[in-house]
Design a protein around this motif. Structure first.
Motif, PDB file in Angstrom:
ATOM      1  N   LYS A  42       0.843  -1.207   0.000  1.00 32.05           N
ATOM      2  CA  LYS A  42       0.000   0.000   0.000  1.00 32.05           C
ATOM      3  C   LYS A  42       0.872   1.249   0.000  1.00 32.05           C
ATOM      4  N   ASP A  65       0.994   4.149  -2.824  1.00 34.34           N
ATOM      5  CA  ASP A  65       0.731   5.553  -2.472  1.00 34.34           C
ATOM      6  C   ASP A  65       1.872   6.470  -2.911  1.00 34.34           C
ATOM      7  N   GLU A  95       1.324   7.661  -7.372  1.00 36.82           N
ATOM      8  CA  GLU A  95       0.902   9.062  -7.474  1.00 36.82           C
ATOM      9  C   GLU A  95       1.732   9.781  -8.536  1.00 36.82           C
TER      10      GLU A  95
END
Length: 116
Positions: A30, A34, A38
């Motif tokens: 995760k 992230d 992005e």
């Protein structure tokens, strides 16, 4: 450890795998999504969607792994790409059954890569 999102983009195929915890992916996966996705979303969507993408999750229960695969696939889709295939590895199997899962995974990854 991936230090820069450009490391992800230097390959033709991205394979992301995770163990599952309470119907979710591992926190390190995760975190990687992230941080690096992005930047891919903002600057490199076109490069990212040219890649092949495979996801897999490992769990004692198939539904848990499917949930984690869906979450990872959603992140890939957010970057304008698609998941070519996903796999569920059930960890409560005999060794021959587990070996067969791995052989099937490797065969599918090879087929996807050679389809280019």
């Amino acid at each position: 450890e991936i230090e820069n999102y450009k490391e992800i983009l230097q390959y033709d195929m991205l394979i992301i795998g995770t163990p599952t915890y309470f119907w979710d992916m591992h926190w390190e996966i995760k975190k990687m999504l992230d941080i690096h996705f992005e930047k891919i979303y903002i600057a490199k969507k076109d490069e990212f969607k040219k890649m092949k993408h495979i996801v897999f999750a490992m769990s004692e229960y198939g539904k848990c792994a499917e949930s984690a695969n869906e979450q990872i696939s959603a992140a890939i889709n957010d970057c304008s790409a698609k998941t070519d295939t996903s796999f569920v590895f059930i960890t409560k199997m005999s060794m021959p059954q587990y070996d067969e899962q791995i052989i099937n995974f490797a065969s599918a990854a090879d087929s996807i890569m050679n389809a280019r």
